[in-house]
Structures are given as structure tokens and as C-alpha cells.
Design a protein around this motif. Structure first.
Motif, PDB file in Angstrom:
ATOM      1  N   GLU A  10       0.827  -1.205   0.000  1.00 42.11           N
ATOM      2  CA  GLU A  10       0.000   0.000   0.000  1.00 42.11           C
ATOM      3  C   GLU A  10       0.862   1.256   0.000  1.00 42.11           C
ATOM      4  O   GLU A  10       0.542   2.240  -0.675  1.00 42.11           O
ATOM      5  CB  GLU A  10      -0.925  -0.014   1.217  1.00 42.11           C
ATOM      6  CG  GLU A  10      -1.945  -1.136   1.208  1.00 42.11           C
ATOM      7  CD  GLU A  10      -2.659  -1.314   2.537  1.00 42.11           C
ATOM      8  OE1 GLU A  10      -3.749  -1.909   2.545  1.00 42.11           O
ATOM      9  OE2 GLU A  10      -2.121  -0.849   3.572  1.00 42.11           O
ATOM     10  N   ALA A  11       1.967   1.219   0.746  1.00 42.46           N
ATOM     11  CA  ALA A  11       2.872   2.370   0.797  1.00 42.46           C
ATOM     12  C   ALA A  11       3.481   2.638  -0.574  1.00 42.46           C
ATOM     13  O   ALA A  11       3.655   3.801  -0.979  1.00 42.46           O
ATOM     14  CB  ALA A  11       3.966   2.129   1.833  1.00 42.46           C
ATOM     15  N   ILE A  12       3.802   1.579  -1.294  1.00 41.36           N
ATOM     16  CA  ILE A  12       4.333   1.723  -2.652  1.00 41.36           C
ATOM     17  C   ILE A  12       3.331   2.455  -3.537  1.00 41.36           C
ATOM     18  O   ILE A  12       3.671   3.410  -4.249  1.00 41.36           O
ATOM     19  CB  ILE A  12       4.659   0.338  -3.248  1.00 41.36           C
ATOM     20  CG1 ILE A  12       6.010  -0.151  -2.734  1.00 41.36           C
ATOM     21  CG2 ILE A  12       4.644   0.361  -4.767  1.00 41.36           C
ATOM     22  CD1 ILE A  12       6.368  -1.545  -3.190  1.00 41.36           C
ATOM     23  N   ALA A  13       2.078   2.011  -3.501  1.00 40.95           N
ATOM     24  CA  ALA A  13       1.061   2.594  -4.369  1.00 40.95           C
ATOM     25  C   ALA A  13       0.786   4.053  -4.013  1.00 40.95           C
ATOM     26  O   ALA A  13       0.701   4.920  -4.895  1.00 40.95           O
ATOM     27  CB  ALA A  13      -0.223   1.772  -4.281  1.00 40.95           C
ATOM     28  N   ILE A  35      -1.069  -3.826  -4.385  1.00 39.13           N
ATOM     29  CA  ILE A  35      -0.670  -2.664  -5.186  1.00 39.13           C
ATOM     30  C   ILE A  35      -1.710  -2.387  -6.258  1.00 39.13           C
ATOM     31  O   ILE A  35      -2.183  -1.245  -6.410  1.00 39.13           O
ATOM     32  CB  ILE A  35       0.716  -2.879  -5.817  1.00 39.13           C
ATOM     33  CG1 ILE A  35       1.779  -3.063  -4.729  1.00 39.13           C
ATOM     34  CG2 ILE A  35       1.083  -1.697  -6.729  1.00 39.13           C
ATOM     35  CD1 ILE A  35       3.162  -3.420  -5.258  1.00 39.13           C
ATOM     36  N   ILE A  36      -2.102  -3.384  -7.001  1.00 42.67           N
ATOM     37  CA  ILE A  36      -3.087  -3.174  -8.055  1.00 42.67           C
ATOM     38  C   ILE A  36      -4.456  -2.833  -7.462  1.00 42.67           C
ATOM     39  O   ILE A  36      -5.199  -2.019  -8.009  1.00 42.67           O
ATOM     40  CB  ILE A  36      -3.163  -4.400  -9.004  1.00 42.67           C
ATOM     41  CG1 ILE A  36      -3.947  -4.029 -10.276  1.00 42.67           C
ATOM     42  CG2 ILE A  36      -3.754  -5.612  -8.329  1.00 42.67           C
ATOM     43  CD1 ILE A  36      -3.894  -5.108 -11.342  1.00 42.67           C
ATOM     44  N   MET A  74       3.772   3.106 -13.965  1.00 47.26           N
ATOM     45  CA  MET A  74       4.277   2.032 -13.112  1.00 47.26           C
ATOM     46  C   MET A  74       3.497   0.758 -13.355  1.00 47.26           C
ATOM     47  O   MET A  74       2.326   0.778 -13.752  1.00 47.26           O
ATOM     48  CB  MET A  74       4.153   2.429 -11.637  1.00 47.26           C
ATOM     49  CG  MET A  74       4.804   1.446 -10.667  1.00 47.26           C
ATOM     50  SD  MET A  74       4.744   2.007  -8.940  1.00 47.26           S
ATOM     51  CE  MET A  74       3.159   1.366  -8.438  1.00 47.26           C
ATOM     52  N   THR A  75       4.157  -0.355 -13.109  1.00 44.70           N
ATOM     53  CA  THR A  75       3.511  -1.651 -13.033  1.00 44.70           C
ATOM     54  C   THR A  75       4.142  -2.420 -11.882  1.00 44.70           C
ATOM     55  O   THR A  75       5.228  -2.071 -11.419  1.00 44.70           O
ATOM     56  CB  THR A  75       3.628  -2.441 -14.344  1.00 44.70           C
ATOM     57  OG1 THR A  75       2.786  -3.610 -14.283  1.00 44.70           O
ATOM     58  CG2 THR A  75       5.057  -2.882 -14.610  1.00 44.70           C
ATOM     59  N   ALA A  76       3.463  -3.450 -11.417  1.00 47.03           N
ATOM     60  CA  ALA A  76       3.990  -4.279 -10.330  1.00 47.03           C
ATOM     61  C   ALA A  76       3.560  -5.711 -10.549  1.00 47.03           C
ATOM     62  O   ALA A  76       2.500  -5.979 -11.141  1.00 47.03           O
ATOM     63  CB  ALA A  76       3.500  -3.785  -8.972  1.00 47.03           C
ATOM     64  N   SER A  77       4.372  -6.635 -10.053  1.00 47.77           N
ATOM     65  CA  SER A  77       4.041  -8.049 -10.160  1.00 47.77           C
ATOM     66  C   SER A  77       4.900  -8.809  -9.161  1.00 47.77           C
ATOM     67  O   SER A  77       5.557  -8.204  -8.300  1.00 47.77           O
ATOM     68  CB  SER A  77       4.264  -8.552 -11.588  1.00 47.77           C
ATOM     69  OG  SER A  77       3.688  -9.828 -11.770  1.00 47.77           O
ATOM     70  N   SER A  78       4.899 -10.123  -9.292  1.00 45.95           N
ATOM     71  CA  SER A  78       5.705 -10.976  -8.421  1.00 45.95           C
ATOM     72  C   SER A  78       6.340 -12.084  -9.238  1.00 45.95           C
ATOM     73  O   SER A  78       5.626 -12.897  -9.840  1.00 45.95           O
ATOM     74  CB  SER A  78       4.843 -11.596  -7.314  1.00 45.95           C
ATOM     75  OG  SER A  78       4.340 -10.616  -6.439  1.00 45.95           O
ATOM     76  N   ALA A 147       8.170   3.231   0.387  1.00 46.64           N
ATOM     77  CA  ALA A 147       7.600   4.497  -0.064  1.00 46.64           C
ATOM     78  C   ALA A 147       8.672   5.423  -0.625  1.00 46.64           C
ATOM     79  O   ALA A 147       8.528   5.989  -1.718  1.00 46.64           O
ATOM     80  CB  ALA A 147       6.855   5.177   1.082  1.00 46.64           C
ATOM     81  N   ASP A 148       9.763   5.573   0.107  1.00 45.30           N
ATOM     82  CA  ASP A 148      10.819   6.508  -0.302  1.00 45.30           C
ATOM     83  C   ASP A 148      11.449   6.102  -1.626  1.00 45.30           C
ATOM     84  O   ASP A 148      11.741   6.952  -2.481  1.00 45.30           O
ATOM     85  CB  ASP A 148      11.900   6.592   0.768  1.00 45.30           C
ATOM     86  CG  ASP A 148      11.410   7.242   2.059  1.00 45.30           C
ATOM     87  OD1 ASP A 148      10.362   7.921   2.025  1.00 45.30           O
ATOM     88  OD2 ASP A 148      12.083   7.070   3.098  1.00 45.30           O
TER      89      ASP A 148
END
Length: 354
Positions: A10-13, A35-36, A74-78, A147-148
Motif C-alpha cells: 500500500e505504501a508503494i502505491a 498494489i493493483i 508504473m507496473t507491479a508483479s511478483s 515508499a521513499d
């Protein structure tokens, strides 16, 4: 400054939104799904674009198109999902397109499992796709750094016109910690290269296809020099209790959090031990090691993998001191007690340094 109790994902998003990311394309996969989910809820509210693509392959090429227009995306995955994005990442690096890609690592190879892992180090730092290319890879070890580093990642992507990867594991993605968000100050970068329409100027073309070998070599040499300059400029690390250390651990991410406690306990026993925590996995922070070449008698690398970062440590140390290894795999995190036992078994004899 206001604090929020949030999961790492959540902090990333939230940090991405605050860093003016207004385009997100992705596909859900554990342990990065929050994130998504967060982006699906928030992006429209800030005037952005959110698309849950039909696949990871589709998502990375949506990122490609958006990055080509000069927008923050941005995109995110695992792990397994990142594997599917590799061709697109190679294309983006070749075309010098800035974007941020997040990998919340799970176990492998293959489908693996849902537990945390650090076994995607090679994929992230050596170029998982085809050709000679590099990503800047940042490795957080706390929710605050999640986050940073997203904010730093967008800035680095724009400054160097290069994809940036945030490489974290399932523990960091799922754990909750207090986090603050610094007020973002936009950086000034030239994006005259972007494909925003050609009215009143020459058109911009984004392509990595070279039909002539000579043109291909020219482009390859240009990128090689670009990566050399990036490697000189962007090395980041944390040195912990290294001033008088005679032995040093090397760890990143969740492993580094656990190792820090082991270092403190060994210090209480009178052992002069420190830790080097790489923050940039590429460029690998070689400069973190050089001040201690005549001081450190031995290193112990701790990873949640069969041993990947250890190769970069060995190359950096270059035989000046022995490099030992401790790991857990399959979704199991390194154990504090076992790290200490391994260290003492290798470097100590009856409680005294060997």
C-alpha cells in the motif's frame, strides 16, 4: 509529519501517486496484489488511468506506450509475472524509456510458492531479457523505504531515461509499519524525445530495430557508456557498525533486517562485527567495500536464495578475504539464532575469532 500504518504494498502505491504517477497497468498476483487493488481504488480519483490488463505481457507493453509519451507510469508483479515482462523490459531499456517496475518476490523456480524469496536477484541485476541492458535496482528493507524508493525510482528513471526496478520480497510487501510521506518536489527533466505529437517540430520515433550491424554496434556502445556513468553515479548502501569491524555481513531487504539483530548480539559478545547493506543491487555498491579491504578478515552473505548476490560480493572482494554464505529458501526467512551459529562456526573457535 503524519504517520500512516500501512502494508508495504500500500505504501508503494500511495507513494507512486504522490510522485505524480498517473498511469498504472498491471495484473494481480500474490504477494503484490494490494498494489493493483490500491491503484484500482485511487487512480481515477486523482485523474489518472488504471487498467487491469489481460496478462502481464499486455501490461508491460501498455507501460511501454505510456512511457513513450513521457508520462510517469508504473507496473507491479511478483516473480513469475516479472518473468513474462522481460521482453518488454528489454525493449524499454533499448528505447531509453523511464518507468518504475515493482517486483514483490515469491519463491521459484516455476510457479514456486507464495512465500517470500530473494531468488530474482540475477533476473533483476543481470538483465532477465535478451541483449545487453541494465535496470537500476533499488532494494528497500522497510515499509518506509518502500515508499521513499518509489519516489526516488521515478526521479532516477527520468534523470537517466531508464527503467527502474524496486526489488522487495513478500515479507516487506505484506508487513505493516508506520510510514510518512515526504512532500514531493518535482524535478525538471527534458522530455523533448517523447511521442506527444509532431505539430511544429520533427516527429519523434521510438524504435530499437537496427538493420545494419554498424548502427547496432553504435547503439550498443552508446548504452554501454551510459550504464558505466550510471554505475559510477548511483551506488547506494548502508554501512552498519563498520568503523571498527573485523568481520562483516552482507545482506539486503528482509534478510538485512534480521542480520542487523544478529550483528548487535554478536557485538554484545565482544565480537567486532558489522554489516554492509546494498541498497542499489544494480549498480552493485562496490564503493561500500573498498574502505574496508585492509580491515575485514571475512564476509558472510545472507540471502533467501541458493546464492546470487554472493557472486557480486566475491567479485568485489576479489579474494582479499573469504566470503561465506548462509541462506534459507522455499519461503522461509533466515533465522536469527542460526545466523549467529553459522557465523561462530565459521569464524570463531571457542568464542574467539579464528
Amino acid at each position: 509529519m503524519k504517520k500512516y500504518l500501512m502494508k508495504g504494498n500500500e505504501a508503494i502505491a500511495e507513494a507512486a501517486i504522490r510522485a505524480n504517477c498517473r498511469h498504472y497497468f498491471g495484473y494481480p498476483i500474490t504477494p503484490s496484489t494490494e498494489i493493483i487493488e490500491y491503484m484500482a481504488t485511487k487512480m481515477a480519483k486523482v485523474g489518472g488511468t488504471f487498467v487491469q490488463a489481460e496478462s502481464e505481457v499486455a501490461a508491460i507493453y501498455m507501460v511501454f506506450g505510456s512511457a513513450g509519451s513521457g508520462k510517469r507510469v508504473m507496473t507491479a508483479s511478483s516473480s513469475t509475472g516479472i518473468s513474462l515482462k522481460q521482453e518488454g523490459l528489454s525493449y524499454m531499456a533499448a528505447n531509453e524509456l523511464p518507468a518504475v517496475v515493482v517486483n514483490i518476490m515469491r519463491t521459484g523456480p516455476g510457479l514456486g510458492g507464495l512465500g517470500p524469496s530473494q531468488a530474482d536477484y540475477f533476473q533483476a541485476t543481470k538483465g532477465g531479457g535478451h541483449g545487453d541492458y541494465r535496470l537500476i535496482v533499488l532494494a528497500p528493507s522497510s515499509v518506509q523505504e518502500m515508499a521513499d524508493f518509489i519516489i526516488d525510482g521515478f526521479d532516477l528513471a527520468d534523470i537517466h531515461r531508464n527503467p527502474v526496478m524496486i526489488l522487495a520480497d513478500g515479507v516487506l510487501g505484506q508487513m505493516m509499519e508506520p510510514v510518512t510521506f515526504k512532500e514531493y518536489e518535482p524535478i525538471a527533466v527534458d522530455k523533448s524525445w517523447a511521442t506527444t505529437g509532431a505539430e511544429g517540430r520533427e516527429r519523434n520515433v521510438i524504435s530499437s530495430y537496427n538493420l545494419q550491424n554498424e548502427a547496432g554496434e553504435t547503439k550498443a556502445l552508446y548504452l554501454e557508456e551510459k550504464y558505466r556513468k550510471m554505475a559510477e553515479a548511483e551506488q547506494r548502501w548502508e554501512s552498519y557498525l563498520m568503523a571498527d569491524a573485523e568481520y562483516a555481513f552482507v545482506a539486503y531487504g528482509t534478510s538485512a533486517r534480521i542480520v542487523k539483530g544478529a550483528v548487535e548480539e554478536l557485538r554484545e559478545k565482544g565480537m567486532k562485527v558489522g554489516m554492509i547493506r546494498p541498497i542499489t543491487l544494480w549498480p552493485f555498491p562496490k564503493n561500500a567495500f573498498t574502505p574496508y579491504f585492509n580491515q575485514i578478515k571475512g564476509y558472510m552473505v545472507v540471502e533467501m536464495s541458493a546464492g546470487q548476490m554472493i557472486e557480486d560480493v566475491k567479485l568485489t572482494v576479489n579474494g582479499i578475504a573469504p566470503v561465506e554464505f548462509y541462506s534459507r529458501q522455499g519461503g522461509i526467512t533466515p533465522q536469527h539464532k542460526e545466523i549467529i551459529e553459522k557465523f561462530e562456526a565459521v569464524f570463531c573457535t571457542q568464542g574467539v575469532f579464528a
